[in-house]
Enzyme design. Structure first.
Site, PDB file in Angstrom:
ATOM      1  N   ASP A  69      -3.208 -10.219  -4.736  1.00 51.39           N
ATOM      2  CA  ASP A  69      -2.451 -10.717  -5.879  1.00 51.39           C
ATOM      3  C   ASP A  69      -1.922 -12.117  -5.585  1.00 51.39           C
ATOM      4  OD1 ASP A  69      -2.848  -8.202  -6.952  1.00 51.39           O
ATOM      5  OD2 ASP A  69      -0.853  -7.465  -6.399  1.00 51.39           O
ATOM      6  N   ARG A  70      -1.795 -12.904  -6.631  1.00 51.58           N
ATOM      7  CA  ARG A  70      -1.372 -14.299  -6.465  1.00 51.58           C
ATOM      8  C   ARG A  70      -0.033 -14.458  -5.722  1.00 51.58           C
ATOM      9  NH1 ARG A  70      -2.497 -19.049 -10.859  1.00 51.58           N
ATOM     10  NH2 ARG A  70      -2.044 -20.754  -9.445  1.00 51.58           N
TER      11      ARG A  70
END
Length: 231
Positions: A69-70
């Site tokens: 995930d970012r």
């Protein structure tokens, strides 16, 4: 455990590099591959690094094996050859790799260590997953183990081993037991981190090299952050 950065070029922390794979310590905010934001993905940065380092003409091959995930940091592995990509994809899909994460939470989990089993249902519109105790339509079973590894001044550091690989699994499951990850507004933490990230770090990856068959263990140094450094 030994932490090793073999190269730190162009804002890339390279943890391992050979003819078939390259392993990066992802920073907060990096996206692993292109998305609708149009922001430059980590995969393109790595391609440019390979092209320049090895003076490669034409297009550089780089296969995305998995994502983080970012707002998450830590280990991301890319394949440099099609043979490595095919074999790594098989390893990841068949759960033949061992992934260990570190997370920082404010609320102490109910137990010092436990196995969490939930059923996760994804909401594509909100890009979230909700954890249910019992199976619901379109849900997928999610299993992880956690252990409290250190009590910090205001937080608890957890080590997490995944048994399944679901969308936002760690974030959703820890939120479900009342221990959302520091900075994770999407899953119930009360405030964001200044850098927009969350305190979830892909700490360790153990796998068999797709070509040499050597057993490899990679450990990613934690971000330069007071709380991470106190673990």
């Amino acid at each position: 455990m030994t932490e090793k950065i073999i190269s730190n070029k162009e804002n890339l922390q390279i943890l391992h590099e050979d003819n078939h794979i390259i392993v990066i310590n992802k920073r907060v905010g990096d996206i692993v591959q292109g998305d609708k934001t149009g922001d430059k993905p980590l995969s393109e940065v790595v391609k440019e690094y390979i092209k320049e380092k090895y003076n490669k003409p034409g297009e550089v091959f780089l296969g995305v094996v998995h994502r983080l995930d970012r707002p998450t940091t830590g280990i991301v592995i890319f394949a440099r050859t099609s043979k490595a990509l095919e074999r790594l994809n098989k390893m990841f899909s068949e759960r033949e790799t061992q992934k260990t994460y570190w997370a920082v939470v404010k609320n102490k989990p109910p137990k010092t260590n436990d196995t969490l089993v939930h059923f996760l249902k994804r909401n594509p519109q909100k890009n979230t997953s909700k954890a249910f105790n019992n199976e619901v339509p379109d849900s997928k079973k999610a299993i992880l183990d956690y252990t409290i590894i250190k009590q910090l001044k205001s937080y608890f550091a957890l080590e997490i081993n995944l048994h399944t690989g679901r969308h936002h699994q760690i974030r959703a499951q820890l939120s479900a037991i009342g221990s959302p990850i520091k900075g994770d507004l999407k899953y119930g933490f009360d405030r964001s981190n200044p850098d927009g990230g969350i305190h979830l770090h892909a700490r360790k990856l153990k796998f068999t090299h797709p070509v040499s068959k050597e057993e490899i263990e990679i450990i990613a140094p934690v971000p330069e952050d007071v709380i991470w450094k106190s673990i």
